[in-house]
Structure formats: C-alpha cells, structure tokens
Design a protein around this motif. Structure first.
Motif, PDB file in Angstrom:
ATOM      1  N   CYS A  34      36.062 107.895  79.739  1.00 31.33           N
ATOM      2  CA  CYS A  34      36.954 107.041  80.548  1.00 31.33           C
ATOM      3  C   CYS A  34      38.027 106.459  79.637  1.00 31.33           C
ATOM      4  O   CYS A  34      38.915 107.168  79.213  1.00 31.33           O
ATOM      5  N   SER A  35      37.929 105.178  79.325  1.00 28.97           N
ATOM      6  CA  SER A  35      38.928 104.581  78.420  1.00 28.97           C
ATOM      7  C   SER A  35      38.343 103.367  77.707  1.00 28.97           C
ATOM      8  O   SER A  35      38.986 102.330  77.614  1.00 28.97           O
ATOM      9  N   CYS A  36      37.115 103.485  77.232  1.00 28.48           N
ATOM     10  CA  CYS A  36      36.465 102.374  76.524  1.00 28.48           C
ATOM     11  C   CYS A  36      37.310 101.990  75.315  1.00 28.48           C
ATOM     12  O   CYS A  36      37.794 102.850  74.577  1.00 28.48           O
ATOM     13  N   TYR A  37      37.425 100.686  75.083  1.00 28.42           N
ATOM     14  CA  TYR A  37      38.452 100.192  74.155  1.00 28.42           C
ATOM     15  C   TYR A  37      38.112  98.756  73.768  1.00 28.42           C
ATOM     16  O   TYR A  37      37.651  97.974  74.609  1.00 28.42           O
ATOM     17  N   PRO A  38      38.321  98.363  72.509  1.00 27.04           N
ATOM     18  CA  PRO A  38      38.008  96.979  72.080  1.00 27.04           C
ATOM     19  C   PRO A  38      39.112  95.992  72.479  1.00 27.04           C
ATOM     20  O   PRO A  38      39.931  95.576  71.676  1.00 27.04           O
ATOM     21  N   PHE A  39      39.131  95.622  73.751  1.00 31.33           N
ATOM     22  CA  PHE A  39      40.221  94.810  74.297  1.00 31.33           C
ATOM     23  C   PHE A  39      40.430  93.487  73.565  1.00 31.33           C
ATOM     24  O   PHE A  39      41.562  93.036  73.398  1.00 31.33           O
ATOM     25  N   SER A  40      39.350  92.852  73.149  1.00 31.66           N
ATOM     26  CA  SER A  40      39.499  91.498  72.607  1.00 31.66           C
ATOM     27  C   SER A  40      40.229  91.455  71.272  1.00 31.66           C
ATOM     28  O   SER A  40      40.710  90.405  70.867  1.00 31.66           O
ATOM     29  N   ILE A  41      40.354  92.607  70.588  1.00 27.04           N
ATOM     30  CA  ILE A  41      41.095  92.609  69.323  1.00 27.04           C
ATOM     31  C   ILE A  41      42.316  93.522  69.344  1.00 27.04           C
ATOM     32  O   ILE A  41      43.165  93.430  68.455  1.00 27.04           O
ATOM     33  N   LEU A  42      42.434  94.387  70.361  1.00 32.26           N
ATOM     34  CA  LEU A  42      43.601  95.265  70.436  1.00 32.26           C
ATOM     35  C   LEU A  42      44.433  95.038  71.697  1.00 32.26           C
ATOM     36  O   LEU A  42      45.454  95.687  71.884  1.00 32.26           O
ATOM     37  N   GLY A  43      44.029  94.120  72.554  1.00 31.93           N
ATOM     38  CA  GLY A  43      44.771  93.877  73.774  1.00 31.93           C
ATOM     39  C   GLY A  43      44.578  95.008  74.770  1.00 31.93           C
ATOM     40  O   GLY A  43      43.576  95.726  74.739  1.00 31.93           O
ATOM     41  N   ASN A 103      44.263 111.950  80.626  1.00 31.62           N
ATOM     42  CA  ASN A 103      43.324 113.076  80.511  1.00 31.62           C
ATOM     43  C   ASN A 103      43.693 113.980  79.339  1.00 31.62           C
ATOM     44  O   ASN A 103      42.815 114.512  78.657  1.00 31.62           O
ATOM     45  N   GLU A 104      44.987 114.160  79.105  1.00 27.95           N
ATOM     46  CA  GLU A 104      45.429 115.048  78.034  1.00 27.95           C
ATOM     47  C   GLU A 104      44.976 114.542  76.672  1.00 27.95           C
ATOM     48  O   GLU A 104      44.436 115.298  75.860  1.00 27.95           O
ATOM     49  N   TYR A 105      45.184 113.251  76.409  1.00 28.00           N
ATOM     50  CA  TYR A 105      44.771 112.701  75.115  1.00 28.00           C
ATOM     51  C   TYR A 105      43.254 112.775  74.961  1.00 28.00           C
ATOM     52  O   TYR A 105      42.740 113.159  73.905  1.00 28.00           O
ATOM     53  N   ARG A 106      42.543 112.402  76.010  1.00 25.10           N
ATOM     54  CA  ARG A 106      41.077 112.365  75.936  1.00 25.10           C
ATOM     55  C   ARG A 106      40.490 113.747  75.660  1.00 25.10           C
ATOM     56  O   ARG A 106      39.479 113.880  74.966  1.00 25.10           O
ATOM     57  N   THR A 111      32.212 104.705  73.627  1.00 17.49           N
ATOM     58  CA  THR A 111      31.429 104.636  74.865  1.00 17.49           C
ATOM     59  C   THR A 111      31.306 103.170  75.251  1.00 17.49           C
ATOM     60  O   THR A 111      31.773 102.273  74.532  1.00 17.49           O
ATOM     61  N   SER A 112      30.665 102.910  76.378  1.00 13.17           N
ATOM     62  CA  SER A 112      30.460 101.523  76.793  1.00 13.17           C
ATOM     63  C   SER A 112      29.509 100.792  75.850  1.00 13.17           C
ATOM     64  O   SER A 112      29.507  99.573  75.784  1.00 13.17           O
TER      65      SER A 112
END
Length: 215
Positions: free
Chosen positions: A118-127, A136-139, A169-170
């Motif tokens: 999906c698009s799991c991402y460390p939001f609290s430090i990267l916004g 989909n292409e990048y993934r 991942t989550s």
C-alpha cells in the motif's frame, strides 16, 4: 472622459489570472468554506494543523534526527540499533514509527524504501508521503528495477554500489540515514538540518550537495 487602454487592461487581466490558485487549490478552498459554514470544521484548528504539518511534523523532524546522528556518534549508534527509541528522545515517536528501522547509506551501499502492498510510511517524522511513493509504478518498479528507478530520480550509481530495497509494512517501517556531505563536519545541527531532504530519507536522493544546487 476615462481613457480606455485595451493593451493595459489585457496585461492586468493576464497578471491577475497568473496569480490565481490552481484548480485543486480552489476546490479545496471551496470545500473548506462549506465545512466551516456548516460548522463541521473549526478554521482556527485547521490552520493550526496545517501549520504543524508544514513546520513541525513534516520532513523537518526527520532532518533533525539525521543531523543529530551526523554530529553525535553515540546517538547514531542508538538510532541504528533502535530507531523508535532514538527518535523518541526528540518526542517524535508517533504514527508510523512504532517499529522503525534506520538503514545507513555508505560509500558502498545505497538504501531505497518502498511499500509494495500500500503506502506504509513514517508520517510522524517525514510528514505526508509524496504522490509518487503511493503510485503503483513506483511500488512495483522499486523492487524489480531499483537502479532504473533511482536513475529517473537523478541517482546514477556505480556498479560497485550495492542497492538494498526495504519493503515497509504496517508492522515495520524504514528511514534512510543519508551520508553526510563532505566538508560539512564543522556545521552545527541547524545548518546540517537544512541540507537534509525528504527524498534522501526515502532513498531517492543521494548527493545532498547536488540537491542543494538544484533547489
């Protein structure tokens, strides 16, 4: 009698339209106005959240972590050993950083982060994550052809540099610790923070001196 200068009016009209917000921005503003009118949103609270994401929760947080690691070897060791615990020293632990691994770029290794599911991402430090990170292409291509993807981002690696791809991942997310640019050893943390980019902490940038000149 008022003078009518068609050329001057045309110039003014053109300038006004050049400064109009984009269509998505106008739609967002219209939606915000409607929500405020129906008292579903507090405009002051919304402004506060926008300011927080722009100035605090955005990539500036991650950049502060990277700069500290460059200046403080003991902190760097803690960061690489337990990313979640180390960033909590700043009070930055939050959404997407409960299980954070930090991977270090070196002269011989380049790290690239992706989330193939999906698009799991460390939001609290990267916004907020960039649109391309969720595409989909990048993934798909980041795993299948990481060197090709990096080249499209302007990162052209020597064959001797190993590329490691980390699939978020989550349960597990990643932050890239970029290499400190040569000649910056005497800079203080604030100055180093300004060198760090969001993309360098995802792995789609490598040469931070080059990224500065491109800004």
């Amino acid at each position: 009698m008022t003078n009518f200068d068609s050329k001057n009016l045309s110039t003014i009209h053109h300038d006004l339209h050049d400064h109009l917000p984009s269509e998505p921005a106008l739609r967002a503003k219209a939606l915000e106005s409607l929500l405020v009118e129906k008292r579903l949103v507090d405009p002051e609270a919304m402004d506060a959240w926008i300011e927080m994401y722009k100035e605090e929760i955005g990539p500036k947080r991650g950049a502060k972590v990277v700069a500290r690691a460059w200046k403080d070897p003991a902190f760097k060791a803690r960061l690489l050993a337990n990313g979640t615990s180390a960033i909590d020293e700043f009070g930055f632990a939050g959404h997407g950083t409960g299980h954070l691994d930090v991977v270090e770029n070196t002269p011989d290794v380049h790290n690239l982060v992706v989330c193939t599911l999906c698009s799991c991402y460390p939001f609290s430090i990267l916004g907020m994550s960039p649109a391309w990170y969720k595409s989909n292409e990048y993934r798909a291509r980041a795993v299948r052809d990481p060197r090709g993807v990096l080249k499209e981002f302007g990162v052209d690696l020597e064959d001797t540099v190993e590329v490691r791809v980390w699939d978020s991942t989550s349960e597990r997310r990643y932050l890239v610790l970029p290499q400190q640019p040569e000649g910056t050893e005497s800079l203080d943390e604030d100055s180093l923070t300004r060198l760090v980019t969001r993309n360098s902490m995802i792995g789609t940038e490598r040469d931070l001196w080059q990224s500065q000149s491109d800004r």
